[in-house]
Structures are given as structure tokens and as C-alpha cells.
Design a protein around this motif. Structure first.
Motif, PDB file in Angstrom:
ATOM      1  N   ASP A  27     -67.690  48.855  32.246  1.00  0.00           N
ATOM      2  CA  ASP A  27     -66.619  48.486  32.253  1.00  0.00           C
ATOM      3  C   ASP A  27     -65.584  49.305  32.602  1.00  0.00           C
ATOM      4  O   ASP A  27     -65.883  50.442  31.646  1.00  0.00           O
ATOM      5  CB  ASP A  27     -66.515  47.591  31.560  1.00  0.00           C
ATOM      6  CG  ASP A  27     -64.802  47.092  31.301  1.00  0.00           C
ATOM      7  OD1 ASP A  27     -64.931  46.704  32.726  1.00  0.00           O
ATOM      8  OD2 ASP A  27     -65.060  45.336  31.359  1.00  0.00           O
ATOM      9  N   CYS A  29     -61.572  50.094  34.091  1.00  0.00           N
ATOM     10  CA  CYS A  29     -60.041  49.659  34.585  1.00  0.00           C
ATOM     11  C   CYS A  29     -59.476  50.313  34.682  1.00  0.00           C
ATOM     12  O   CYS A  29     -59.024  51.446  34.078  1.00  0.00           O
ATOM     13  CB  CYS A  29     -59.771  48.034  33.167  1.00  0.00           C
ATOM     14  SG  CYS A  29     -60.291  47.226  32.560  1.00  0.00           S
ATOM     15  N   ILE A 340     -60.637  46.797  25.261  1.00  0.00           N
ATOM     16  CA  ILE A 340     -59.939  47.721  26.577  1.00  0.00           C
ATOM     17  C   ILE A 340     -58.087  47.788  26.341  1.00  0.00           C
ATOM     18  O   ILE A 340     -57.505  49.415  26.742  1.00  0.00           O
ATOM     19  CB  ILE A 340     -59.824  46.958  27.662  1.00  0.00           C
ATOM     20  CG1 ILE A 340     -61.163  46.548  28.033  1.00  0.00           C
ATOM     21  CG2 ILE A 340     -59.505  48.109  28.756  1.00  0.00           C
ATOM     22  CD1 ILE A 340     -62.024  48.163  28.707  1.00  0.00           C
ATOM     23  N   ARG A 344     -55.718  51.224  26.057  1.00  0.00           N
ATOM     24  CA  ARG A 344     -54.420  51.797  26.560  1.00  0.00           C
ATOM     25  C   ARG A 344     -53.074  52.116  25.875  1.00  0.00           C
ATOM     26  O   ARG A 344     -52.603  52.630  26.679  1.00  0.00           O
ATOM     27  CB  ARG A 344     -54.250  50.539  28.063  1.00  0.00           C
ATOM     28  CG  ARG A 344     -53.359  50.855  28.632  1.00  0.00           C
ATOM     29  CD  ARG A 344     -53.631  51.273  29.133  1.00  0.00           C
ATOM     30  NE  ARG A 344     -52.179  52.347  30.605  1.00  0.00           N
ATOM     31  CZ  ARG A 344     -51.312  52.971  30.322  1.00  0.00           C
ATOM     32  NH1 ARG A 344     -51.414  53.491  28.740  1.00  0.00           N
ATOM     33  NH2 ARG A 344     -50.430  53.292  31.392  1.00  0.00           N
ATOM     34  N   ARG A 357     -60.044  46.073  37.532  1.00  0.00           N
ATOM     35  CA  ARG A 357     -61.274  45.979  36.925  1.00  0.00           C
ATOM     36  C   ARG A 357     -62.763  45.644  37.247  1.00  0.00           C
ATOM     37  O   ARG A 357     -62.472  44.969  38.457  1.00  0.00           O
ATOM     38  CB  ARG A 357     -61.011  44.595  35.513  1.00  0.00           C
ATOM     39  CG  ARG A 357     -61.920  45.040  34.335  1.00  0.00           C
ATOM     40  CD  ARG A 357     -62.158  43.675  33.718  1.00  0.00           C
ATOM     41  NE  ARG A 357     -63.146  43.623  32.473  1.00  0.00           N
ATOM     42  CZ  ARG A 357     -63.042  42.859  31.835  1.00  0.00           C
ATOM     43  NH1 ARG A 357     -62.474  41.934  32.195  1.00  0.00           N
ATOM     44  NH2 ARG A 357     -64.605  43.052  30.908  1.00  0.00           N
ATOM     45  N   CYS A 422     -65.730  51.662  29.382  1.00  0.00           N
ATOM     46  CA  CYS A 422     -66.151  51.735  28.461  1.00  0.00           C
ATOM     47  C   CYS A 422     -67.602  51.866  28.929  1.00  0.00           C
ATOM     48  O   CYS A 422     -68.232  50.381  29.795  1.00  0.00           O
ATOM     49  CB  CYS A 422     -65.805  49.748  28.539  1.00  0.00           C
ATOM     50  SG  CYS A 422     -67.042  48.971  26.511  1.00  0.00           S
ATOM     51  N   ILE A 432     -65.813  54.345  24.681  1.00  0.00           N
ATOM     52  CA  ILE A 432     -64.939  54.278  25.244  1.00  0.00           C
ATOM     53  C   ILE A 432     -63.845  55.149  25.461  1.00  0.00           C
ATOM     54  O   ILE A 432     -64.007  56.499  24.698  1.00  0.00           O
ATOM     55  CB  ILE A 432     -63.752  52.556  24.512  1.00  0.00           C
ATOM     56  CG1 ILE A 432     -64.811  51.379  24.142  1.00  0.00           C
ATOM     57  CG2 ILE A 432     -62.473  53.127  25.538  1.00  0.00           C
ATOM     58  CD1 ILE A 432     -63.584  51.227  23.456  1.00  0.00           C
ATOM     59  N   ARG A 434     -60.640  57.186  28.062  1.00  0.00           N
ATOM     60  CA  ARG A 434     -59.657  57.287  28.790  1.00  0.00           C
ATOM     61  C   ARG A 434     -59.867  58.438  29.321  1.00  0.00           C
ATOM     62  O   ARG A 434     -59.172  59.414  29.078  1.00  0.00           O
ATOM     63  CB  ARG A 434     -58.153  56.572  27.914  1.00  0.00           C
ATOM     64  CG  ARG A 434     -56.764  56.717  28.444  1.00  0.00           C
ATOM     65  CD  ARG A 434     -56.201  55.377  28.040  1.00  0.00           C
ATOM     66  NE  ARG A 434     -55.361  55.854  26.582  1.00  0.00           N
ATOM     67  CZ  ARG A 434     -53.866  56.742  27.162  1.00  0.00           C
ATOM     68  NH1 ARG A 434     -53.636  56.407  28.195  1.00  0.00           N
ATOM     69  NH2 ARG A 434     -53.421  57.746  26.860  1.00  0.00           N
TER      70      ARG A 434
END
Length: 452
Positions: A27, A29, A340, A344, A357, A422, A432, A434
Motif C-alpha cells: 500500500d 499513499c 496510514i 501521516r 493511493r 505499508c 509502515i 514514511r
């Protein structure tokens, strides 16, 4: 294992090491700043998916520097001195590809590491590189066709080795007592360049033109990767459902309009100007509501369902070795999963962002993989140039005090994108991460992991 880096000026590259696990979910985003005003009307989801995302999956060994096919390949190449093996090209590609990917990973690890034992790490890399290249070049075929294929692979491997050692020499910060390492790296690069010149792998015209050389090596890289790459064949899901929905909505709307026409005919009697006007109005309303109704029903039916299905096919055996389902949507922050949103770190300003996404779920069949390879590697490339037209190219003034004087400095406009990934591989726990992507109108400036 997942990492994100910059492929070139406008392309983000996500690399996933999938190992030998049969199931994988991913996943990603991308949070686009609200000031860019990205909407499906400005850039359609389907257009972004088809033009802005490229996915490439290859075989991958779990060994870091020693190819798994090494001993088998050396024995095979020795036999081929007398009788060429039809699998020679595959063996050469396996050997070269494993070396190339291992070299790139090792160099990336050294550049990102703490460099406490720089001398030891570089020494190991140089020794292993020299050993693997020596074994490759020890068995040069005499046959014309096989010799040509060997030349192409050896040419690219030599150039890649030169580039990676020059990259280390240029980007590493050497202490005073480590300057001999920098000279050693440059000496190895010069040796590889002389090796190609002595064998006349490239014409003088190509060698003296960086653009020509780069283009040629890109083609040789594709030649190297082809036997170990998986062909990706896909279909868009829901086409039949969309046709049935369109037919159903048309039937319902036409039934309603026909019923109203009959009631109007009964009420007004003979065909008059008023009847024709009402009839025209009914058909106009039909056209207005039919498309809106189709769109709303279609979005409701397809919500949360995958939009594309793919097969991964081994280019050597033509067998299907895996399948994948993929999703791609523009999302609002509130519609994202909780993990998610937590990654963020939501705020009022961030809630104005448009979220792109991308999701995928794949199943692989390791039993059908190439001999010597039990895992796969996936590279996902995002083309950020599609967002360039939405950016402001101008600069803005910034004033500051310097030695009692006011100075003006023109500052370029920069945009900060956040990428949250993710990943779940097999039965492992979700990972996960970022990443912060800084970009201006001309290029991507930096890509760095972020915890804040």
C-alpha cells in the motif's frame, strides 16, 4: 525489505525485496500538497495509473554478492568450450544480473551506512568484485554468436563496475588517512575503462560521447535483464459489469420516460406543440440523469474492489509464475485506514491534501521459478513529472539583515510530498514507513525517510 530512492530527475523508485514468500500486499499513499489543487478532473485516475506508474518484477537471489548460479555456471561454461550449450544466454544473464544487482545494493549500503569500518567494507567489495569478474572473463567463448552475447554482457558489467566505483569515490567523505582508498577506487575505474578500450567494445565515437554511451548501456541493461524478468500481462476488471450497468440504467430510464410520455399523451390528447415541448423536455431530462446515474452506481459498485488483474509470466518457460490484483484511487484523508493516517500525523493543513493511493496484492508460485532463484524483486516507479504542470515556476523574495543592511534573496518555490508505504510479506508483521519528497518545477530535489 523496502527502500525508496531517486531514479532520475522526476522518477521515484520503490524497491521491494519479496523473498520466497508466496503472498505479498503493498500500500503506497502519496500526499499531494493542497496548493496544487489536484483533482480527478485535472488529471484522471486512469491516466495517472497508466502513464505515471511502471512496475517491473524480476528474479532475485538472497545472496548479496555471490551469485547462486556461480558454480553451476562455471562448470557449464567450461563444457561449452567444446560444445555450446543452448542455455548459455540464460546462464550469462543470470550471472551478470546477480552481480549487477548485488553491486548496486552493496554500494547503496556503503553510502547509507555509518562508515565506521569503511576500509574493511570497501576492501571486501573490491575483492569480491575482482573475483567474480575474473571468473566471468576466464571463460570467453570462441563461437561468433555466443562471443557477441558475452561481449555485450561483459561490456555492460565493466561499465557498471566503473560507474559504481566512481560513485563511491565522488560521494564518500574520506578522512586524511583514507585518501588511498579514493585513489584505489579511481584506479579500478580506469582499469575497467582501459579493459573495454583494449577489447574495442565501444567505438571511439560512442566512448567520447556521454549521451551515446549512456543510451547504449541502457539497451545492454535491458538485454541483461530480459531473461530474468517476468512479463506482466493484465486486464482491466469490470468491463462486462459496466456494459450491463449501462444497459440496465438505460432500460430503467427509458421505461420511466416512456411511461411519462404515455401519461402526457393521455392528458394532452392530440399531438400539439405543448406535447412536443414536454416530450423534448423529458428526453433532455433522460440524457441528463442517465449519465449521472450510471456514474454514481458504477462508483458505488466498484468502491474498494480491484481495478486491474495481472499475470507474471516467465519469459523462458512461458509459465505463469504469479498473479496480482491492483487498486488505484484518489482518496480523501478521512477515507484512509487508521494506520496510514497515524503514519501521516494529520493536521488541519494536511487534511487539505489530495491522496493518491496505490495498492497491490500478489500471489507467487516459487516452485515454477528459475533454477537457483527462490525469490523475486519488484521495482515500482512513480513519474512525478505528471504533476509538474500544476506547480508554480516563479520565485518569491526573502529579506534578511546582514551586517546592518537589508538584503533580498530570490527563493525558488518548493513542494513537499509525503509518501507513506505499508508492506506485508507472507505472515510477517506490517511494515509502515514514511518518506519526505522535496520537489520544485525542475526536478525532485531530495528523498529521505521521515519520522516526524
Amino acid at each position: 525489505m523496502l527502500h525508496v530512492d531517486l531514479k532520475d530527475s522526476f522518477h521515484l523508485r520503490i524497491t521491494r525485496e519479496l523473498g520466497d514468500f508466496p503472498e505479498h500486499s503493498f500500500d503506497a499513499c502519496l500526499f499531494v500538497p493542497g496548493e496544487l489543487a489536484l483533482t480527478p478532473e485535472v488529471l484522471e485516475e486512469r491516466v495517472f495509473y497508466q502513464q505515471g506508474i511502471q512496475i517491473h518484477r524480476t528474479y532475485q537471489s538472497t545472496a548479496t554478492l555471490e551469485p547462486l548460479v556461480r558454480s553451476r555456471l562455471i562448470r557449464r561454461m567450461n563444457r561449452e568450450k567444446g560444445r555450446p550449450d543452448p542455455q548459455y544466454r540464460l546462464s550469462m544473464s543470470l550471472y551478470g544480473f546477480q552481480y549487477v544487482t548485488a553491486m548496486e545494493q552493496a554500494v547503496h549500503k556503503i553510502l547509507q551506512g555509518d562508515k565506521q569500518d569503511l576500509r574493511g567494507e570497501l576492501g571486501e567489495l573490491i575483492e569480491l568484485s575482482s573475483t567474480i569478474l575474473g571468473r566471468l572473463r576466464r571463460n570467453r567463448p570462441e563461437d561468433g554468436t555466443l562471443a557477441l552475447y558475452f561481449t555485450n554482457i561483459d561490456n555492460y558489467v565493466s561499465w557498471l563496475t566503473e560507474q559504481q566505483f566512481l560513485k563511491l569515490a565522488a560521494e564518500l567523505e574520506f578522512q586524511e588517512n583514507e585518501l588511498d582508498l579514493k585513489e584505489l577506487l579511481m584506479r579500478i575505474a580506469r582499469r575497467e575503462s582501459k579493459y573495454r578500450d583494449d577489447l574495442e567494445y565501444n567505438s571511439a565515437r560512442v566512448s567520447q560521447d556521454s549521451i551515446r554511451m549512456s543510451n547504449k548501456m541502457r539497451l545492454l541493461r535491458r538485454l541483461l535483464e530480459h531473461p530474468v524478468s517476468m512479463r506482466r500481462v493484465g486486464i482491466e476488471l469490470g468491463e462486462r459489469e459496466q456494459k450491463l450497468l449501462r444497459a440496465g440504467v438505460t432500460a430503467v430510464v427509458m421505461s420511466c420516460v416512456s411511461f411519462l410520455v404515455l401519461r402526457t399523451r393521455d392528458a394532452l390528447g392530440d399531438i400539439t406543440a405543448i406535447f412536443l415541448l414536454v416530450l423534448a423536455l423529458l428526453y433532455a431530462v433522460r440524457e441528463l440523469f442517465r449519465e449521472d446515474l450510471q456514474k454514481k452506481l458504477w462508483n458505488w459498485l466498484r468502491k474498494g474492489r480491484p481495478k486491474w488483474r495481472y499475470q507474471f509470466i516467465d519469459v523462458n518457460s512461458e509459465q505463469t509464475v504469479g498473479t496480482a490484483l491492483e487498486w488505484f484511487d484518489y482518496k480523501k484523508f478521512e477515507d484512509l485506514p487508521e494506520h496510514i493516517r497515524s503514519a501521516r500525523h494529520s493536521s488541519t493543513q494536511q487534511r487539505e491534501e489530495t491522496v493518491i493511493r496505490f495498492r497491490s496484492y500478489s500471489k507467487m508460485l516459487p516452485a515454477r521459478f528459475l533454477s537457483g532463484y527462490a525469490g523475486t524483486r519488484e521495482t515500482i516507479t512513480f513519474d512525478m513529472s505528471l504533476l509538474q504542470p500544476l506547480m508554480n515556476q516563479s520565485t518569491y523574495p526573502l529579506y534578511k539583515l546582514q551586517d546592518g543592511q537589508v538584503e533580498r534573496e530570490d527563493v525558488e518555490r518548493r513542494y513537499v510530498f509525503n509518501l507513506v508505504t505499508c508492506e506485508r510479506v507472507g505472515g510477517k508483521k506490517e511494515s509502515i514507513q514514511r518518506w519526505k519528497v522535496t520537489m520544485n518545477y525542475s526536478r525532485i530535489i531530495s528523498v529521505e525517510p521521515s519520522d516526524t
